[in-house]
Design an enzyme around this catalytic site. Structure first.
Site, mmCIF file in Angstrom:
data_model
loop_
_atom_site.group_PDB
_atom_site.id
_atom_site.type_symbol
_atom_site.label_atom_id
_atom_site.label_comp_id
_atom_site.label_asym_id
_atom_site.label_seq_id
_atom_site.Cartn_x
_atom_site.Cartn_y
_atom_site.Cartn_z
ATOM 1 N N LYS A 197 1.303 -1.190 0.157
ATOM 2 C CA LYS A 197 -0.174 0.372 0.395
ATOM 3 C C LYS A 197 0.717 1.199 0.392
ATOM 4 C CE LYS A 197 -3.492 1.999 2.525
ATOM 5 N NZ LYS A 197 -4.669 1.876 3.823
ATOM 6 N N GLU A 203 10.452 -5.104 5.030
ATOM 7 C CA GLU A 203 10.623 -5.996 3.865
ATOM 8 C C GLU A 203 10.284 -6.146 2.952
ATOM 9 O OE1 GLU A 203 9.157 -4.982 6.564
ATOM 10 O OE2 GLU A 203 8.678 -6.314 8.074
ATOM 11 N N GLY A 256 -5.028 -2.014 5.110
ATOM 12 C CA GLY A 256 -4.370 -3.298 4.620
ATOM 13 C C GLY A 256 -5.236 -4.649 4.271
ATOM 14 N N ARG A 257 -5.739 -4.546 5.774
ATOM 15 C CA ARG A 257 -6.289 -5.757 5.939
ATOM 16 C C ARG A 257 -7.640 -6.484 5.823
ATOM 17 N NH1 ARG A 257 -4.961 -3.043 10.344
ATOM 18 N NH2 ARG A 257 -6.812 -1.702 12.180
ATOM 19 N N GLU A 342 -5.467 -7.115 15.139
ATOM 20 C CA GLU A 342 -4.654 -5.587 14.642
ATOM 21 C C GLU A 342 -5.697 -4.574 14.204
ATOM 22 O OE1 GLU A 342 -1.905 -5.864 11.032
ATOM 23 O OE2 GLU A 342 -2.465 -4.209 10.548
ATOM 24 N N HIS A 373 -5.162 -33.779 17.777
ATOM 25 C CA HIS A 373 -3.430 -34.840 18.384
ATOM 26 C C HIS A 373 -2.774 -33.907 19.138
ATOM 27 C CE1 HIS A 373 -5.657 -38.329 16.117
ATOM 28 N NE2 HIS A 373 -6.080 -36.873 15.932
ATOM 29 N N LYS A 486 7.667 -0.930 11.942
ATOM 30 C CA LYS A 486 8.450 -0.494 11.351
ATOM 31 C C LYS A 486 9.831 0.546 11.283
ATOM 32 C CE LYS A 486 4.125 -1.295 8.197
ATOM 33 N NZ LYS A 486 3.419 -0.849 6.971
HETATM 34 C C1 G6Q Z 1 -2.731 -4.217 7.875
HETATM 35 C C2 G6Q Z 1 -1.711 -3.107 7.889
HETATM 36 C C3 G6Q Z 1 -0.235 -4.003 7.840
HETATM 37 C C4 G6Q Z 1 -0.218 -3.350 6.157
HETATM 38 C C5 G6Q Z 1 1.420 -4.678 5.950
HETATM 39 C C6 G6Q Z 1 2.273 -4.023 5.139
HETATM 40 O O1 G6Q Z 1 -4.135 -3.578 7.954
HETATM 41 O O2 G6Q Z 1 -1.836 -2.078 7.947
HETATM 42 O O3 G6Q Z 1 -0.607 -5.676 8.133
HETATM 43 O O4 G6Q Z 1 -0.981 -4.318 5.895
HETATM 44 O O5 G6Q Z 1 2.619 -3.530 6.665
HETATM 45 O O6 G6Q Z 1 1.767 -2.789 4.674
HETATM 46 P P1 G6Q Z 1 1.884 -2.392 2.746
HETATM 47 O O7 G6Q Z 1 1.198 -2.720 1.635
HETATM 48 O O8 G6Q Z 1 2.226 -0.454 3.155
HETATM 49 O O9 G6Q Z 1 3.350 -2.901 2.821
#
Ligand code: G6Q
Length: 522
Positions: A197, A203, A256-257, A342, A373, A486
């Site tokens: 996003k 990462e 994002g989620r 989150e 199990h 981050k």
């Molecule tokens: C989701 C969070 C988080 C995000 C990641 C990746 O709601 O904001 O999980 O999706 O940190 O972020 P980017 O998409 O900006 O790389």
């Protein structure tokens, strides 16, 4: 705490010794304590919620409707980021407008879906090709958190519908993830999606750079035909060398989620095809309509939210287990960990005041029957009570293995029954073999794990998280704890790289850095 909370707690105190099995002697309980949405049924008759408790819980939900309508309308309910929350617009299957800052966003949503569809179709049909003019056979989605978990979980869940290129996912900055994924792939045949996003997540950008170098090792500097970006930051994707026609943008009103429904779902769409992806959206839309229109007492997300409140705040159970008896939903617990923890892992109200009750519980789980199990020991006989949320399909995709599916269903039902009934000390040879029982569970039953069903399940849980957050009065749509993570790694990196001394660093961290340095020397 308001009086409804204390009334509920007092009621719980009075009825804590009532056995769920006794409640079930009421022959109408299954009908009264289950709810339908289309063909899907949520049974909560195996919980300790009785009629007075349910009525009080429903009263507690009185303010959810106004908040829900505000979300669907496009109000900026994510107040700490000053954003609307409109993942529901991405799956809206009607022509009604939705306004953000006075502008109808639906034409943009439709254009974006049409672009995704055209691109996915062209890749699937071999019309968009690799540098050498041959079709792509493999797609890698590079992303993390919300830019990874949805596509990973849903692609696995919909394996029977997967007729497009093979999909792979790289999320962890651990080089092992990139290494092990690339090992068996050919840069000539691989399309790479960089999904971020913000397009700044360390990462993802580290993995993107590594994969770009891998592509360039075969394709030279002309790797851009193998790259796609998904991001809200078009300036950054352009600067990275990905042209606008290869960039799929989305807006800041999609968290994002909550982003699987739009361009972040591109890898899923390529895998299962736009038509199945459309069914996935339609399933979520059906759940949205149900959430919007069903009365509270017949509203599946509202009831699932209230069951969560009952177990967490009233009974004091601090975790809940997600137990899909559906191997292809094996990443659902991880997906819901992010969605739920989150969103609702907050300690202050939307106004910034400390909460006077617990918010989001710890979410965990694994598919059945494997969990049986392993950790079910604690669920049956441990000192903590874990409300269990079972999920099961009536039908499988393997009719030739009907005996497996019958056993799977039998296991699921046997577990929830055993958790409820237990085995008294009088009926057991000794206390080690006694089971307290009276342990609550819910069961979500659906016909088959189709794209539409998966859309319904995810939307159900999204709205459940919303309902709980609304009752606690928190902002379920920011994630400052994740943002903190981050920042932290970039401060620590120079210490790991040895470009900065550890002076001023706390003694534990300095000691660990010293140990890393000494291990690396030897
Ligand atoms: C989701 C969070 C988080 C995000 C990641 C990746 O709601 O904001 O999980 O999706 O940190 O972020 P980017 O998409 O900006 O790389």
């Amino acid at each position: 705490m308001g009086t409804i909370w204390s009334d509920l707690k007092a009621h719980r105190k009075r009825t804590a010794d009532v056995r769920i099995s006794d409640l079930l002697k009421d022959t109408s309980r299954f009908d009264d304590f289950s709810v339908n949405c289309g063909e899907m049924l949520l049974d909560f008759s195996k919980t300790s919620i009785d009629k007075p408790a349910l009525n009080m819980l429903l009263k507690m939900a009185h303010n959810v409707e106004a908040k829900r309508d505000a979300m669907f309308r496009g109000d900026k309910i994510n107040s700490t980021e000053d954003r609307a929350v409109l993942h529901t617009a991405l799956r809206k299957r009607s022509d009604e407008p939705v306004f953000v800052d006075g502008e109808d966003i639906m034409p943009g949503v439709k254009t974006s879906l049409a672009r995704m569809t055209a691109f996915a179709n062209a890749v699937r049909k071999g019309e968009i090709t690799a540098n050498d003019g041959k079709p792509f056979t493999d797609v890698i989605n590079i992303g993390i958190g919300g830019s990874d978990l949805g596509p990973v979980m849903a692609t696995l869940a919909l394996t029977p519908f997967h007729d497009g290129p093979r999909t792979h996912f790289i999320s962890n900055v651990d080089g092992a993830h990139a290494h092990d994924t690339l090992k068996n792939l050919d840069p000539n045949r691989t399309l790479v999606i960089v999904a971020s996003k913000t397009f700044t997540t360390i990462e993802t950008m580290t993995n993107a750079n590594t994969v770009l170098t891998w592509l360039q090792s075969k394709l030279g500097n002309d790797a851009s035909k193998h790259l796609v970006a998904i991001s809200t930051a078009e300036d950054k994707t352009r600067a990275y060398g990905i042209p606008p026609e290869r960039t799929f943008g989305f807006e800041d009103w999609v968290g994002g989620r909550y982003s699987i429904w739009g361009p972040i779902g591109l890898s899923l769409m390529m895998a299962i095809g736009p038509e199945n992806f459309g069914d996935f959206l339609s399933g979520a839309f059906e759940m949205d309509q149900h959430f919007l229109n069903a009365p509270l007492a017949e509203n599946m997300p509202v009831l699932l939210g209230l069951i969560g409140i009952w177990h967490n705040n009233i009974c004091g159970y601090p975790t809940r287990a997600i137990l899909p008896y559906d191997q292809r939903l094996s990443r659902l617990p991880a997906y819901l960990q992010q969605l739920d923890m989150e969103s609702n892992g907050k300690s202050v109200s939307i106004d910034g005041e400390p909460l006077d009750q617990n918010s989001g519980p710890v979410i965990w789980g694994e598919p059945g029957t494997n969990g049986q199990h392993a950790f079910y020991q604690l669920i049956h006989q441990g000192t903590s009570v874990v409300p269990c949320e079972f999920l099961i399909a009536a039908e499988s995709f393997e009719p030739e293995l009907q005996n497996h599916h019958n056993l799977l269903i039998a296991n699921c039902l046997a577990q929830s029954e055993a958790l409820m009934l237990g085995r008294s000390i009088e009926n057991a040879p000794d206390s080690h073999r006694a089971f307290p029982g009276n342990r609550p569970s819910t069961t979500l039953i659906y016909r088959k794990l189709t794209p539409k069903t998966l859309g319904m399940i995810i939307a159900l849980y999204e709205h459940r998280v919303f309902v709980e957050g609304a009752i606690w009065g928190i902002n379920s749509f920011d994630q400052w704890g994740v943002e903190l993570g981050k920042e932290l790694a970039s401060k620590m990196l120079p210490l790991v790289e040895k470009t900065m001394p550890t002076t001023g660093v706390d003694a534990s961290t300095a000691g660990l850095i010293g140990k890393v340095r000494s291990l690396r020397k030897t």
